[in-house]
Design a protein around this motif. Structure first.
Motif, PDB file in Angstrom:
ATOM      1  N   MET A   1      18.643  34.167  -9.623  1.00 52.38           N
ATOM      2  CA  MET A   1      19.641  33.261  -9.053  1.00 52.38           C
ATOM      3  C   MET A   1      20.053  33.747  -7.675  1.00 52.38           C
ATOM      4  N   THR A   2      20.233  32.842  -6.743  1.00 42.69           N
ATOM      5  CA  THR A   2      20.766  33.149  -5.423  1.00 42.69           C
ATOM      6  C   THR A   2      22.195  32.611  -5.348  1.00 42.69           C
ATOM      7  N   TYR A   3      23.144  33.515  -5.194  1.00 50.59           N
ATOM      8  CA  TYR A   3      24.549  33.109  -5.092  1.00 50.59           C
ATOM      9  C   TYR A   3      24.833  32.581  -3.689  1.00 50.59           C
ATOM     10  N   ASP A   4      25.841  31.728  -3.614  1.00 52.25           N
ATOM     11  CA  ASP A   4      26.319  31.340  -2.285  1.00 52.25           C
ATOM     12  C   ASP A   4      26.977  32.530  -1.594  1.00 52.25           C
ATOM     13  N   TRP A   5      27.771  33.282  -2.378  1.00 47.68           N
ATOM     14  CA  TRP A   5      28.504  34.416  -1.814  1.00 47.68           C
ATOM     15  C   TRP A   5      28.485  35.587  -2.790  1.00 47.68           C
ATOM     16  N   ILE A   6      28.174  36.762  -2.285  1.00 46.44           N
ATOM     17  CA  ILE A   6      28.456  38.015  -2.978  1.00 46.44           C
ATOM     18  C   ILE A   6      29.622  38.662  -2.263  1.00 46.44           C
ATOM     19  N   VAL A   7      30.655  39.029  -3.015  1.00 43.35           N
ATOM     20  CA  VAL A   7      31.828  39.710  -2.470  1.00 43.35           C
ATOM     21  C   VAL A   7      31.804  41.143  -2.986  1.00 43.35           C
ATOM     22  N   ILE A   8      31.837  42.104  -2.083  1.00 47.31           N
ATOM     23  CA  ILE A   8      31.783  43.519  -2.452  1.00 47.31           C
ATOM     24  C   ILE A   8      33.183  44.103  -2.360  1.00 47.31           C
ATOM     25  N   GLY A   9      33.702  44.546  -3.497  1.00 48.85           N
ATOM     26  CA  GLY A   9      35.027  45.153  -3.532  1.00 48.85           C
ATOM     27  C   GLY A   9      36.038  44.244  -4.187  1.00 48.85           C
ATOM     28  N   ALA A  10      36.701  44.722  -5.241  1.00 46.18           N
ATOM     29  CA  ALA A  10      37.639  43.885  -5.993  1.00 46.18           C
ATOM     30  C   ALA A  10      39.062  44.410  -5.918  1.00 46.18           C
ATOM     31  N   GLY A  11      39.448  44.901  -4.732  1.00 46.42           N
ATOM     32  CA  GLY A  11      40.866  45.102  -4.475  1.00 46.42           C
ATOM     33  C   GLY A  11      41.501  43.756  -4.173  1.00 46.42           C
ATOM     34  N   ILE A  12      42.702  43.769  -3.617  1.00 45.42           N
ATOM     35  CA  ILE A  12      43.401  42.506  -3.369  1.00 45.42           C
ATOM     36  C   ILE A  12      42.634  41.625  -2.392  1.00 45.42           C
ATOM     37  N   THR A  13      41.967  42.218  -1.387  1.00 45.95           N
ATOM     38  CA  THR A  13      41.256  41.395  -0.410  1.00 45.95           C
ATOM     39  C   THR A  13      40.032  40.739  -1.037  1.00 45.95           C
ATOM     40  N   GLY A  14      39.219  41.523  -1.742  1.00 45.29           N
ATOM     41  CA  GLY A  14      38.016  40.965  -2.349  1.00 45.29           C
ATOM     42  C   GLY A  14      38.322  39.980  -3.455  1.00 45.29           C
ATOM     43  N   ALA A  15      39.336  40.293  -4.282  1.00 44.82           N
ATOM     44  CA  ALA A  15      39.686  39.397  -5.377  1.00 44.82           C
ATOM     45  C   ALA A  15      40.200  38.058  -4.847  1.00 44.82           C
ATOM     46  N   ALA A  16      41.059  38.103  -3.811  1.00 40.04           N
ATOM     47  CA  ALA A  16      41.585  36.860  -3.238  1.00 40.04           C
ATOM     48  C   ALA A  16      40.473  36.045  -2.595  1.00 40.04           C
ATOM     49  N   ALA A  17      39.585  36.723  -1.840  1.00 38.31           N
ATOM     50  CA  ALA A  17      38.498  36.004  -1.177  1.00 38.31           C
ATOM     51  C   ALA A  17      37.541  35.395  -2.184  1.00 38.31           C
ATOM     52  N   ALA A  18      37.188  36.136  -3.232  1.00 35.10           N
ATOM     53  CA  ALA A  18      36.274  35.615  -4.251  1.00 35.10           C
ATOM     54  C   ALA A  18      36.872  34.399  -4.946  1.00 35.10           C
ATOM     55  N   TYR A  19      38.153  34.467  -5.258  1.00 38.90           N
ATOM     56  CA  TYR A  19      38.820  33.335  -5.899  1.00 38.90           C
ATOM     57  C   TYR A  19      38.799  32.091  -5.016  1.00 38.90           C
ATOM     58  N   GLU A  20      39.174  32.261  -3.745  1.00 35.56           N
ATOM     59  CA  GLU A  20      39.249  31.098  -2.860  1.00 35.56           C
ATOM     60  C   GLU A  20      37.856  30.501  -2.620  1.00 35.56           C
ATOM     61  N   LEU A  21      36.838  31.346  -2.514  1.00 38.91           N
ATOM     62  CA  LEU A  21      35.474  30.835  -2.335  1.00 38.91           C
ATOM     63  C   LEU A  21      35.014  30.066  -3.572  1.00 38.91           C
ATOM     64  N   ALA A  22      35.306  30.606  -4.750  1.00 37.24           N
ATOM     65  CA  ALA A  22      34.942  29.898  -5.977  1.00 37.24           C
ATOM     66  C   ALA A  22      35.723  28.600  -6.122  1.00 37.24           C
ATOM     67  N   LYS A  23      36.968  28.622  -5.698  1.00 35.40           N
ATOM     68  CA  LYS A  23      37.842  27.446  -5.834  1.00 35.40           C
ATOM     69  C   LYS A  23      37.325  26.255  -5.039  1.00 35.40           C
ATOM     70  N   VAL A  24      36.710  26.513  -3.860  1.00 29.94           N
ATOM     71  CA  VAL A  24      36.204  25.397  -3.053  1.00 29.94           C
ATOM     72  C   VAL A  24      34.789  25.001  -3.454  1.00 29.94           C
ATOM     73  N   GLY A  25      34.242  25.661  -4.487  1.00 30.58           N
ATOM     74  CA  GLY A  25      32.984  25.185  -5.043  1.00 30.58           C
ATOM     75  C   GLY A  25      31.765  26.062  -4.828  1.00 30.58           C
ATOM     76  N   PHE A  26      31.924  27.228  -4.206  1.00 32.01           N
ATOM     77  CA  PHE A  26      30.780  28.107  -4.010  1.00 32.01           C
ATOM     78  C   PHE A  26      30.487  28.894  -5.293  1.00 32.01           C
ATOM     79  N   SER A  27      29.223  29.239  -5.498  1.00 28.36           N
ATOM     80  CA  SER A  27      28.876  30.189  -6.559  1.00 28.36           C
ATOM     81  C   SER A  27      29.129  31.589  -6.017  1.00 28.36           C
ATOM     82  N   VAL A  28      29.875  32.405  -6.789  1.00 22.81           N
ATOM     83  CA  VAL A  28      30.383  33.683  -6.292  1.00 22.81           C
ATOM     84  C   VAL A  28      30.091  34.786  -7.294  1.00 22.81           C
ATOM     85  N   LEU A  29      29.627  35.919  -6.773  1.00 25.78           N
ATOM     86  CA  LEU A  29      29.491  37.150  -7.547  1.00 25.78           C
ATOM     87  C   LEU A  29      30.391  38.195  -6.907  1.00 25.78           C
ATOM     88  N   LEU A  30      31.347  38.721  -7.677  1.00 19.30           N
ATOM     89  CA  LEU A  30      32.267  39.758  -7.211  1.00 19.30           C
ATOM     90  C   LEU A  30      31.833  41.087  -7.815  1.00 19.30           C
TER      91      LEU A  30
END
Length: 391
Positions: free
Chosen positions: A1-30
């Protein structure tokens, strides 16, 4: 599978960014390297300085940050312990209070000057004899651990994927990043977002992607199992950390960050503390500018220094049993976060260097996701990574 976005790091910045990217419809791997968090989010005071804008950009982000927190718990479906409390900024007894007050005139909201007795009325644990006065302002506060967990859980409800794995390399083809490698797996993605906080500079430099993000080693004491005692968030009005960050990130000193095991400048100590609603207390903090991400420090000596300083300000807390911790804290040198595409490469972006991360990360994550979906954003264009200084 090819994700739209891979987010590296699950502190507050990575968690917030991954959530917002998923919320607008992207496939996301955190991806997060630690099953139990050991990062700046984990040891953050949880303070939300949304009164502290000093420019059009930072004031806008502070305003948006406050608006996000007013409805974030309901949106994420989790109590993040958001509240307002009094911030007490202590002024050393040898310092003129009016001088310190004048330094705060630059902020969107100017704190109120208090006498030592008035400060003691707000915070009964404060040693009034150690100060010449204090500044106070209403300050937001939340639980960073709960908030990060809430973002991750909400991301998963939008079909985002969260995995514990350490990223060891990028998948690169000429001038494009096509994904990342972990010790066991390769993950493909159209875009990769680096949200690795204080590890950002070393992580990207090792991959041949230098950016001007820096870090301090923050040292503090965590006390658990206590009953509520602190009524406010206590910090010094003259926070030396900000001056340290500005001095350590100049053009002249920037090359030293690429050398192994260098102490860039002498460490500083900002005495303060906060208590969370569950009783947990954080007391700190020492900040060290070391080029390496590994801290070779005498934990016992550091703890003794923190406790000695706190005996002057918060004497009843200074000797409570607790545990010394350290974490990396990212900064940019401009007091603005670094958000955008890494220079000279496509498919890789950075989201780091936040001086006021708990306030800025939620609105900037929203803006970043909207920009990724095709909407131009005038603020993000001002936060793009700078080209590195040639060695």
């Amino acid at each position: 599978m090819t994700y739209d976005w891979i987010v590296i790091g699950a502190g507050i910045t990575g968690a917030a960014a991954a959530y917002e990217l998923a919320k607008v419809g992207f496939s996301v791997l955190l991806l997060e390297q630690d099953a139990i968090a050991n990062n700046a989010t984990r040891y953050s005071y949880g303070g939300l300085a949304y009164w502290a804008g000093v420019s059009d950009v930072t004031t806008q982000l502070c305003t948006e940050g406050k608006q996000r927190y007013l409805q974030l718990a309901e949106e994420l479906g989790t109590d993040i312990e958001f509240r307002e409390l009094n911030l007490v900024l202590t002024i050393d007894r040898n310092t003129d209070p009016q001088t310190l007050l004048a330094n705060y005139a630059q902020f969107a909201v100017t704190p109120q000057l208090l006498t030592p007795q008035e400060a003691g009325g707000l915070e009964p644990l404060l040693n009034q004899n150690a100060i010449s006065g204090a500044l106070t302002v209403k300050h937001g506060h939340m639980n960073p651990i709960l908030t990060t967990q809430a973002y991750i859980q909400a991301m998963q409800r939008y079909n985002g994927v969260w995995a514990i794995a350490k990223v060891v390399d990028f998948i690169k083809e000429r001038d494009r990043i096509l994904g990342v490698k972990t010790p066991d797996t390769a993950y493909a993605a159209e875009n990769t977002l680096v949200c690795t906080g204080g590890w950002t500079r070393q992580f990207l430099r090792e991959a041949g992607m230098p950016v001007r993000v820096y870090h301090t080693h923050a040292e503090l004491i965590e006390i658990t199992g206590t009953t509520p005692q602190l009524q406010t968030l206590v910090m010094p009005a003259n926070q030396m950390r900000f001056a340290l960050e500005a001095a350590a990130s100049t053009d002249e000193l920037d090359p030293l960050w690429n050398e192994g095991d260098r102490e860039i400048l002498s460490p500083i100590f900002d005495p303060g503390g906060v208590q969370f609603l569950d009783g947990r207390i954080l007391l700190g903090q020492i900040s060290r500018t070391l080029s390496t991400t590994s801290l070779q420090s005498n934990a016992q000596a550091s703890e003794s220094q923190i406790r000695a300083g706190l005996r002057q300000i918060l004497p009843s807390l200074a000797d409570l049993p607790g545990t010394w911790h350290s974490c990396l804290v990212a900064f940019s040198g401009t007091r603005l976060p670094i958000v955008g595409s890494v220079p000279n490469l496509s498919g890789v972006h950075v989201f780091s260097g936040f001086t006021n991360p708990l306030v800025y990360a939620p609105p900037l994550a929203q803006r970043f996701a909207q920009a990724a979906a095709g909407n131009n954003d005038p603020i993000l264009s001002q936060l793009a990574p700078q080209s590195p200084i040639p060695n």
